[in-house]
Write an enzyme that holds these catalytic residues in place. Sequence first.
Site, short mmCIF file in Angstrom:
data_model
loop_
_atom_site.label_atom_id
_atom_site.label_comp_id
_atom_site.label_asym_id
_atom_site.label_seq_id
_atom_site.Cartn_x
_atom_site.Cartn_y
_atom_site.Cartn_z
N ARG A 141 0.84 -1.21 0.00
CA ARG A 141 0.00 0.00 0.00
C ARG A 141 0.87 1.25 0.00
NH1 ARG A 141 -4.50 0.53 4.55
NH2 ARG A 141 -2.67 1.04 5.82
N ARG B 117 9.51 25.91 -2.47
CA ARG B 117 8.67 25.94 -3.67
C ARG B 117 7.85 24.66 -3.77
NH1 ARG B 117 10.64 26.03 -9.63
NH2 ARG B 117 8.62 26.13 -10.63
N LYS C 253 -2.73 6.83 1.11
CA LYS C 253 -2.58 7.18 2.53
C LYS C 253 -1.62 8.36 2.61
CE LYS C 253 -2.10 4.67 6.93
NZ LYS C 253 -3.29 5.05 7.66
N GLU D 163 -16.20 5.52 5.82
CA GLU D 163 -15.29 4.89 6.77
C GLU D 163 -15.17 5.72 8.02
OE1 GLU D 163 -11.31 4.72 5.07
OE2 GLU D 163 -11.60 6.69 4.16
#
Length: 288
Positions: free
Chosen positions: A49, A98, A147, A180
């Site tokens: 993930r 930046r 995530k 969720e």
Amino acid sequence: MVYLNGKTLPAGEARISPFDHGLLFGDGVFETVRAYGGAVFQSDAHFRRLVRSARMVDIPLPFDAAGWSDILHRVLAANGVTDALLRLTVTRGAGTPRMGKPEGPPTVLAFLRPSPQGEPVEWERGITAALVDVRTRSGATLDPGIKSLSFMSNVLAIRQAWERGADEAILLNGRGFVAEGSVSNLFGVWDGGVVTPPEGDILPGVTRAVVLDLARSAGLSVAEKPIAAGRLGAAQELFVTGTGWEVMPVTHLDGAAVGDGRPGPITRSLYAAFCRRVATLHEDQPAA
Ligand code: PLP
């Protein structure tokens, strides 16, 4: 002790640049994993993930699967603990304020906190949840499956839940369906079948995937499909899943009892199965 860019050092000595893009823009990704007896639960799934999150936002991960495991075990060893929640953050880096273009390499930070204590009592009581006003992001803004450090909606959601005296927030998506929790995935039981919102609107939890697998293996009816907010009140059982919560019953929603206000039989059986899965961890993965 924390890990920062290749070194393990006391947290008080860890220095992160004021120009780090994680701090300035929430420009980074992270993972939270849990170690049981020195072994990281679902380590490969968490790493996959993280790789996906980093790829989706174009941050080059400065370590591979072996490096990932090495960092986590270094943090455990440096702290002399075997049971903990470990968080690993990768930001786009520092060097110039930046936006989108730091000059430096990605920043890698990992630290731990002890696993939650006193779980048996909390588990029997279950947690309370509140349906909050904050909505989750949709794929049109930022894929909720990433995530990322941009966690402001989750922060606002849990703060609203706390204001209402609840332990966890339940967020709806932009179309008004259940998505969720602020740090968890939600499951419900209707007519004896287990239902959870589908991928696309949620962070696909590693714990959620394990629980889906356990539920299917137990022969339960399982569906990943949208849940209308209005159906929550009619659920026989509700529970959340997550690396920290594991499988945690939600016994009250917006002040009203879910079912009879106690952890239900399906939640109990899935939690028991989850604990058995955790116990097998030492059979297929060597401890640190
Ligand atoms: N959903 C959100 C928004 C989360 O932040 C988390 C965990 O942090 C989860 C779900 C549960 O994911 P996992 O089971 O991988 O911990």
